[in-house]
Design a protein around this motif. Structure first.
Motif, PDB file in Angstrom:
ATOM      1  N   THR A   1       0.868  -1.181   0.000  1.00  0.00           N
ATOM      2  CA  THR A   1       0.000   0.000   0.000  1.00  0.00           C
ATOM      3  C   THR A   1       0.901   1.226   0.000  1.00  0.00           C
ATOM      4  O   THR A   1       1.867   1.288   0.777  1.00  0.00           O
ATOM      5  CB  THR A   1      -0.914   0.012   1.236  1.00  0.00           C
ATOM      6  N   TYR A   2       0.609   2.191  -0.855  1.00  0.00           N
ATOM      7  CA  TYR A   2       1.529   3.306  -1.040  1.00  0.00           C
ATOM      8  C   TYR A   2       0.786   4.638  -1.169  1.00  0.00           C
ATOM      9  O   TYR A   2      -0.414   4.690  -1.461  1.00  0.00           O
ATOM     10  CB  TYR A   2       2.400   3.090  -2.280  1.00  0.00           C
ATOM     11  N   SER A   3       1.536   5.690  -0.946  1.00  0.00           N
ATOM     12  CA  SER A   3       1.061   7.053  -1.185  1.00  0.00           C
ATOM     13  C   SER A   3       1.661   7.534  -2.506  1.00  0.00           C
ATOM     14  O   SER A   3       2.843   7.309  -2.772  1.00  0.00           O
ATOM     15  CB  SER A   3       1.500   7.984  -0.045  1.00  0.00           C
ATOM     16  N   GLU A   4       0.829   8.181  -3.316  1.00  0.00           N
ATOM     17  CA  GLU A   4       1.299   8.679  -4.612  1.00  0.00           C
ATOM     18  C   GLU A   4       1.003  10.170  -4.743  1.00  0.00           C
ATOM     19  O   GLU A   4      -0.139  10.605  -4.532  1.00  0.00           O
ATOM     20  CB  GLU A   4       0.639   7.922  -5.756  1.00  0.00           C
ATOM     21  N   THR A   5       2.030  10.916  -5.097  1.00  0.00           N
ATOM     22  CA  THR A   5       1.906  12.358  -5.321  1.00  0.00           C
ATOM     23  C   THR A   5       2.377  12.672  -6.733  1.00  0.00           C
ATOM     24  O   THR A   5       3.455  12.238  -7.133  1.00  0.00           O
ATOM     25  CB  THR A   5       2.753  13.157  -4.310  1.00  0.00           C
ATOM     26  N   ALA A   6       1.558  13.401  -7.484  1.00  0.00           N
ATOM     27  CA  ALA A   6       1.920  13.767  -8.858  1.00  0.00           C
ATOM     28  C   ALA A   6       1.646  15.250  -9.075  1.00  0.00           C
ATOM     29  O   ALA A   6       0.537  15.728  -8.826  1.00  0.00           O
ATOM     30  CB  ALA A   6       1.131  12.941  -9.863  1.00  0.00           C
ATOM     31  N   LEU A   7       2.656  15.968  -9.518  1.00  0.00           N
ATOM     32  CA  LEU A   7       2.539  17.394  -9.813  1.00  0.00           C
ATOM     33  C   LEU A   7       2.890  17.613 -11.269  1.00  0.00           C
ATOM     34  O   LEU A   7       3.947  17.181 -11.726  1.00  0.00           O
ATOM     35  CB  LEU A   7       3.476  18.214  -8.917  1.00  0.00           C
ATOM     36  N   ARG A   8       1.994  18.274 -12.019  1.00  0.00           N
ATOM     37  CA  ARG A   8       2.226  18.537 -13.439  1.00  0.00           C
ATOM     38  C   ARG A   8       2.013  20.011 -13.724  1.00  0.00           C
ATOM     39  O   ARG A   8       1.194  20.676 -13.081  1.00  0.00           O
ATOM     40  CB  ARG A   8       1.274  17.691 -14.301  1.00  0.00           C
ATOM     41  N   LEU A   9       2.753  20.495 -14.719  1.00  0.00           N
ATOM     42  CA  LEU A   9       2.657  21.898 -15.110  1.00  0.00           C
ATOM     43  C   LEU A   9       2.835  22.008 -16.610  1.00  0.00           C
ATOM     44  O   LEU A   9       3.762  21.429 -17.182  1.00  0.00           O
ATOM     45  CB  LEU A   9       3.715  22.728 -14.378  1.00  0.00           C
ATOM     46  N   ASN A  10       1.929  22.739 -17.245  1.00  0.00           N
ATOM     47  CA  ASN A  10       1.997  22.974 -18.687  1.00  0.00           C
ATOM     48  C   ASN A  10       1.929  24.466 -18.938  1.00  0.00           C
ATOM     49  O   ASN A  10       1.068  25.165 -18.382  1.00  0.00           O
ATOM     50  CB  ASN A  10       0.842  22.257 -19.395  1.00  0.00           C
ATOM     51  N   ALA A  11       2.835  24.975 -19.752  1.00  0.00           N
ATOM     52  CA  ALA A  11       2.869  26.402 -20.084  1.00  0.00           C
ATOM     53  C   ALA A  11       2.906  26.560 -21.602  1.00  0.00           C
ATOM     54  O   ALA A  11       3.714  25.914 -22.273  1.00  0.00           O
ATOM     55  CB  ALA A  11       4.083  27.082 -19.455  1.00  0.00           C
TER      56      ALA A  11
ATOM     57  N   ALA B   1       6.031  28.691 -28.019  1.00  0.00           N
ATOM     58  CA  ALA B   1       6.880  27.967 -27.077  1.00  0.00           C
ATOM     59  C   ALA B   1       5.994  27.198 -26.102  1.00  0.00           C
ATOM     60  O   ALA B   1       4.914  27.666 -25.728  1.00  0.00           O
ATOM     61  CB  ALA B   1       7.797  28.922 -26.322  1.00  0.00           C
ATOM     62  N   THR B   2       6.450  26.014 -25.711  1.00  0.00           N
ATOM     63  CA  THR B   2       5.736  25.201 -24.731  1.00  0.00           C
ATOM     64  C   THR B   2       6.729  24.643 -23.717  1.00  0.00           C
ATOM     65  O   THR B   2       7.887  24.377 -24.047  1.00  0.00           O
ATOM     66  CB  THR B   2       4.987  24.026 -25.388  1.00  0.00           C
ATOM     67  N   VAL B   3       6.255  24.477 -22.491  1.00  0.00           N
ATOM     68  CA  VAL B   3       7.038  23.864 -21.422  1.00  0.00           C
ATOM     69  C   VAL B   3       6.135  22.870 -20.702  1.00  0.00           C
ATOM     70  O   VAL B   3       5.015  23.222 -20.306  1.00  0.00           O
ATOM     71  CB  VAL B   3       7.578  24.904 -20.422  1.00  0.00           C
ATOM     72  N   ASP B   4       6.607  21.643 -20.550  1.00  0.00           N
ATOM     73  CA  ASP B   4       5.887  20.612 -19.801  1.00  0.00           C
ATOM     74  C   ASP B   4       6.810  20.064 -18.724  1.00  0.00           C
ATOM     75  O   ASP B   4       7.955  19.686 -19.016  1.00  0.00           O
ATOM     76  CB  ASP B   4       5.442  19.475 -20.715  1.00  0.00           C
ATOM     77  N   ALA B   5       6.310  20.037 -17.494  1.00  0.00           N
ATOM     78  CA  ALA B   5       7.096  19.537 -16.373  1.00  0.00           C
ATOM     79  C   ALA B   5       6.215  18.637 -15.512  1.00  0.00           C
ATOM     80  O   ALA B   5       4.995  18.819 -15.444  1.00  0.00           O
ATOM     81  CB  ALA B   5       7.668  20.688 -15.550  1.00  0.00           C
ATOM     82  N   GLY B   6       6.834  17.683 -14.851  1.00  0.00           N
ATOM     83  CA  GLY B   6       6.078  16.784 -13.993  1.00  0.00           C
ATOM     84  C   GLY B   6       6.957  16.095 -12.983  1.00  0.00           C
ATOM     85  O   GLY B   6       8.155  15.909 -13.194  1.00  0.00           O
ATOM     86  N   LEU B   7       6.358  15.752 -11.857  1.00  0.00           N
ATOM     87  CA  LEU B   7       7.052  15.003 -10.805  1.00  0.00           C
ATOM     88  C   LEU B   7       6.064  14.020 -10.200  1.00  0.00           C
ATOM     89  O   LEU B   7       4.955  14.408  -9.815  1.00  0.00           O
ATOM     90  CB  LEU B   7       7.586  15.942  -9.724  1.00  0.00           C
ATOM     91  N   ASN B   8       6.442  12.753 -10.141  1.00  0.00           N
ATOM     92  CA  ASN B   8       5.582  11.706  -9.579  1.00  0.00           C
ATOM     93  C   ASN B   8       6.398  10.916  -8.551  1.00  0.00           C
ATOM     94  O   ASN B   8       7.534  10.519  -8.824  1.00  0.00           O
ATOM     95  CB  ASN B   8       5.074  10.775 -10.685  1.00  0.00           C
ATOM     96  N   TRP B   9       5.794  10.703  -7.372  1.00  0.00           N
ATOM     97  CA  TRP B   9       6.526   9.993  -6.313  1.00  0.00           C
ATOM     98  C   TRP B   9       5.589   8.986  -5.669  1.00  0.00           C
ATOM     99  O   TRP B   9       4.518   9.341  -5.170  1.00  0.00           O
ATOM    100  CB  TRP B   9       7.048  10.963  -5.263  1.00  0.00           C
ATOM    101  N   ARG B  10       6.006   7.719  -5.670  1.00  0.00           N
ATOM    102  CA  ARG B  10       5.272   6.660  -4.971  1.00  0.00           C
ATOM    103  C   ARG B  10       6.133   6.161  -3.807  1.00  0.00           C
ATOM    104  O   ARG B  10       7.295   5.803  -4.011  1.00  0.00           O
ATOM    105  CB  ARG B  10       4.952   5.493  -5.900  1.00  0.00           C
ATOM    106  N   LYS B  11       5.530   6.140  -2.607  1.00  0.00           N
ATOM    107  CA  LYS B  11       6.264   5.689  -1.421  1.00  0.00           C
ATOM    108  C   LYS B  11       5.352   4.796  -0.597  1.00  0.00           C
ATOM    109  O   LYS B  11       4.197   5.143  -0.331  1.00  0.00           O
ATOM    110  CB  LYS B  11       6.740   6.875  -0.586  1.00  0.00           C
ATOM    111  N   SER B  12       5.876   3.641  -0.180  1.00  0.00           N
ATOM    112  CA  SER B  12       5.072   2.642   0.506  1.00  0.00           C
ATOM    113  C   SER B  12       4.664   3.108   1.899  1.00  0.00           C
ATOM    114  O   SER B  12       5.404   3.803   2.599  1.00  0.00           O
ATOM    115  CB  SER B  12       5.835   1.319   0.589  1.00  0.00           C
TER     116      SER B  12
END
Length: 392
Positions: free
Chosen positions: A54-64, A73-84
């Protein structure tokens, strides 16, 4: 003069009342999104005898996206973290950023430049993964692209240069020891020349030739093999631009990577690539993606493999505040100079219920299966997730 009405007719209902409005930053519109939730998986490390977690998941995304009259111009960024939280240990970071600049140089000449960075754990199905690993090594990828196209009558000429660098962190084994993965670090540099011809304004077939070289940081690996290789490819395909109905391109061809060491077999085979977006009706979008990747290895006497990936994803607006998503995918790994094969099949479905324009509840379920004719590589995994979604 006639006096106008004191009370005018009210504005009609908004067509997409739950779409993000974004933030205005200078000449860019920025759309951030945050997902936070709890998940469960039956196979935490995608192995033959994997345990649940069983885990916690955090996802942050950004589109410009820029709002310029001529260039874009376009910028795409993201961060995803899964931790038990309980069960088998999971600690999986993944993230990256990618930017692209398109320039209209006039005279039917256009240019593109882009750069990106991505970090993620090495795939559990990677053929180069060290046996008995407790923490898979991090794989860092840096990319860069520069290209120019010119239209002359119905012909379009294009020249593109690509650079991609992969470097790896150390692998930690079950016994606590650490194994360096430095001999896997490499840089791939290629040049592509494309010639297209416009049959109709929305359909443009093309032929593309590619030449390049893969440079390994270590001239010889620990087994004494020179793994740097020359690369050649020839593809043909078609570009499509039917406005919002159908856009993208798809291609197929043949690719060869020939290592410097004569003891190593060449990696050769049919390759595919594609990205198509189709909207059959309002509120529905179908995305098709396909790619072929050359995977290197440091196993003595082995060259690597061709990894074919493909997926179809459907997004549908069931109601104004309820969106559904379903996707299926296939991965097929063909080992060079061997009859060894890996096949991965997966399917995923999810729903998002929007409470208002800025917050919603998301749930999804996924099942994945790998089958191989190599021992110890088969696995099954089922996972579910429930969380909240925030957007602007």
């Amino acid at each position: 003069m006639r006096t106008g009405a004191i009370e005018g007719r009210g504005a009609g209902p908004e067509e997409n009342p739950f779409d993000p409005v974004g933030l205005r930053l200078g000449t860019f519109t920025v759309r951030p999104r945050l997902d936070q939730g709890i998940g469960w998986t039956s196979n935490a490390n995608s192995s033959e005898d994997g345990k649940s977690s069983t885990y916690s998941e955090t996802a942050l995304r950004l589109n410009a996206i820029s709002d310029w009259s001529r260039h874009s111009a376009t910028v795409d960024a993201g961060l995803n973290w899964r931790k038990s939280i309980s069960g088998k240990k999971i600690d999986e970071p993944e993230g990256g950023i990618n930017g692209e600049l398109r320039l209209d140089l006039g005279g039917d000449i256009n240019a593109v430049a882009g750069a990106g960075y991505r970090v993620r754990e090495d795939s559990a199905s990677s053929p180069s993964l060290v046996a008995g690993v407790a923490d898979r090594p991090l794989r860092h990828t840096l990319t860069g692209i520069v290209g120019v196209t010119r239209d002359i009558a119905r012909f379009r000429f294009g020249l593109t240069g690509d650079v991609s660098r992969n470097f790896y962190g150390d692998a930690k084994l079950d016994d606590g020891s650490v194994v360096s993965q430095a001999e896997r670090d490499s840089t791939l540099a290629t040049a592509k020349l494309r010639l297209g011809y416009e049959i109709f304004p929305a359909i443009r077939p093309f032929i593309e030739a590619e030449a390049g070289r893969r440079f390994y940081d270590e001239t010889r690996d620990s087994a004494g093999y020179e793994r740097s290789a020359d690369r050649y490819a020839l593809r043909t395909g078609v570009e499509l631009d039917l406005r919002e109905k159908l856009t993208g391109e798809i291609s197929g061809g043949w690719l060869t990577e020939r290592p410097d060491d004569d003891r190593l077999a060449s990696i050769s085979g049919f390759v595919t690539a594609g990205r198509l977006s189709w909207s059959p009706v309002r509120g529905t979008r179908v995305d098709l993606n396909a790619a072929t990747e050359v995977e290197g290895t440091t196993s003595a006497g082995e060259t690597g493999s061709l990894l074919y990936t493909g997926s179809v994803e459907v997004n549908h607006q069931l109601r104004s505040n309820l969106t559904g998503r379903a996707a299926v995918g296939l991965e097929y790994r063909d080992y060079a100079a061997s009859d060894a094969r890996d096949t991965v099949l997966w399917g995923e479905a999810g729903l998002t219920w929007w409470l208002n324009r800025y917050a919603g509840i998301t749930g999804r379920a996924r099942h994945e299966v790998q089958r191989s004719n190599l021992p110890g590589r088969d696995y099954d995994e089922t996972s579910v997730y429930l969380g909240t979604t925030f957007q602007r």
